[in-house]
Design a protein around this motif. Structure first.
Motif, mmCIF file in Angstrom:
data_model
loop_
_atom_site.group_PDB
_atom_site.id
_atom_site.type_symbol
_atom_site.label_atom_id
_atom_site.label_comp_id
_atom_site.label_asym_id
_atom_site.label_seq_id
_atom_site.Cartn_x
_atom_site.Cartn_y
_atom_site.Cartn_z
ATOM 1 N N CYS A 151 104.274 -60.751 60.551
ATOM 2 C CA CYS A 151 102.945 -61.155 60.135
ATOM 3 C C CYS A 151 102.413 -60.073 58.958
ATOM 4 C CB CYS A 151 102.068 -61.388 61.313
ATOM 5 S SG CYS A 151 100.398 -61.976 60.962
ATOM 6 N N TRP B 240 92.336 -65.693 54.011
ATOM 7 C CA TRP B 240 92.257 -66.165 55.364
ATOM 8 C C TRP B 240 90.675 -66.973 55.622
ATOM 9 C CZ3 TRP B 240 95.845 -64.778 59.124
ATOM 10 C CH2 TRP B 240 96.843 -63.569 58.622
ATOM 11 N N SER C 36 87.896 -68.345 58.586
ATOM 12 C CA SER C 36 87.771 -68.447 60.001
ATOM 13 C C SER C 36 87.404 -69.996 60.526
ATOM 14 C CB SER C 36 86.561 -67.444 60.495
ATOM 15 O OG SER C 36 85.384 -68.121 60.067
ATOM 16 N N GLU C 37 87.337 -70.007 61.831
ATOM 17 C CA GLU C 37 86.930 -71.303 62.219
ATOM 18 C C GLU C 37 85.478 -71.866 62.109
ATOM 19 O OE1 GLU C 37 85.716 -68.377 65.713
ATOM 20 O OE2 GLU C 37 87.383 -68.489 64.132
ATOM 21 N N CYS D 145 97.320 -59.514 64.367
ATOM 22 C CA CYS D 145 98.090 -60.505 63.465
ATOM 23 C C CYS D 145 99.359 -61.207 64.098
ATOM 24 C CB CYS D 145 98.610 -59.856 61.987
ATOM 25 S SG CYS D 145 99.090 -61.152 60.784
ATOM 26 N N GLY E 189 103.167 -70.478 60.264
ATOM 27 C CA GLY E 189 101.730 -70.102 59.867
ATOM 28 C C GLY E 189 101.409 -68.597 60.378
ATOM 29 N N GLN E 190 100.379 -68.322 60.175
ATOM 30 C CA GLN E 190 99.868 -66.656 60.639
ATOM 31 C C GLN E 190 98.505 -67.139 60.970
ATOM 32 O OE1 GLN E 190 102.311 -63.396 58.048
ATOM 33 N NE2 GLN E 190 100.599 -64.262 57.142
ATOM 34 N N VAL E 191 98.126 -66.155 62.054
ATOM 35 C CA VAL E 191 96.697 -66.214 62.599
ATOM 36 C C VAL E 191 96.402 -64.706 63.146
ATOM 37 C CG1 VAL E 191 97.424 -66.606 65.009
ATOM 38 C CG2 VAL E 191 95.129 -67.144 64.376
ATOM 39 N N ASN F 77 93.857 -62.822 65.383
ATOM 40 C CA ASN F 77 93.022 -63.171 66.398
ATOM 41 C C ASN F 77 92.201 -61.708 66.742
ATOM 42 O OD1 ASN F 77 93.898 -65.506 67.368
ATOM 43 N ND2 ASN F 77 95.370 -64.986 68.503
ATOM 44 N N ARG G 35 88.802 -66.341 64.939
ATOM 45 C CA ARG G 35 90.305 -66.902 64.849
ATOM 46 C C ARG G 35 90.416 -67.067 63.479
ATOM 47 N NH1 ARG G 35 94.617 -68.612 67.790
ATOM 48 N NH2 ARG G 35 96.021 -70.141 66.773
ATOM 49 N N ILE H 201 92.855 -68.023 60.153
ATOM 50 C CA ILE H 201 93.814 -68.477 59.851
ATOM 51 C C ILE H 201 94.488 -68.307 58.517
ATOM 52 C CG2 ILE H 201 94.987 -71.260 59.403
ATOM 53 C CD1 ILE H 201 94.390 -70.380 62.540
ATOM 54 N N THR I 145 95.328 -68.846 54.743
ATOM 55 C CA THR I 145 95.573 -69.773 54.053
ATOM 56 C C THR I 145 96.286 -69.926 52.729
ATOM 57 O OG1 THR I 145 93.520 -69.095 52.632
ATOM 58 C CG2 THR I 145 93.135 -70.410 54.557
#
Length: 157
Positions: free
Chosen positions: A35, A41, A43-44, A111, A118-120, A122, A147, A149, A151
């Motif tokens: 990662c 990135w 966020s939600e 990460c 994909g990568q996230v 948290n 969280r 994500i 992009t």
């Protein structure tokens, strides 16, 4: 030790060795996905995070989509990011920002590469709003989680 107890001990030790060997074999057969925190990135809640990691240091820009009070993050709702990241396939990361009105936020998390590519990130966060006095201290700290994500990749923020 009695012979039966010795037998049970040897059986347990052998079983543990077999189980451990199988687990190690499964882990070594797994493809380790790395990662990479460098990039853009989201966020939600719609906040944007632009990160660049060089060695253990992380720098970038955070643009928030949310505020506790309108204007608390400043007119641009943007702040510089400073932090650290570990050197591992699924690195831990911590970074902070200081907002224009004196508040600061720190995120800490990890990460993760996702099976589909994909990568996230948290992350847990702590926001410290500037209090006017120690009497106002009780309501100045908030905690939560984000969280992010991945992009897109970028060279540097």
């Amino acid at each position: 030790m009695k012979p039966f107890t010795v037998y049970l001990f040897v059986l347990a030790l052998g079983t543990a060795h077999i189980i451990t060997g199988q687990v190690l074999l499964q882990d070594s057969e797994r493809k380790v996905l790395h990662c990479n925190v460098t990039g853009e990135w989201r966020s939600e809640l719609g906040s944007h995070l632009l990160l660049s990691a060089v060695g253990p240091e992380v720098r970038g820009v955070y643009r928030t989509a949310v505020e506790s009070v309108r204007g608390a993050a400043g007119l641009e709702r943007e702040a510089k990011v400073f932090g650290v990241v570990s050197n591992s396939p699924q690195p831990t990361i911590a970074f902070s920002v200081v907002w224009a009105k004196g508040s600061c936020t720190t995120w800490v998390g990890q990460c993760f590469s996702l099976p589909g590519g994909g990568q996230v990130l948290n992350m847990l966060w702590m926001l410290r709003s500037a209090a006017q006095s120690s009497v106002d201290n009780w309501g100045s700290t908030r905690l939560g989680e984000d969280r992010f994500i991945f992009t897109r990749s970028v060279d540097s923020p």
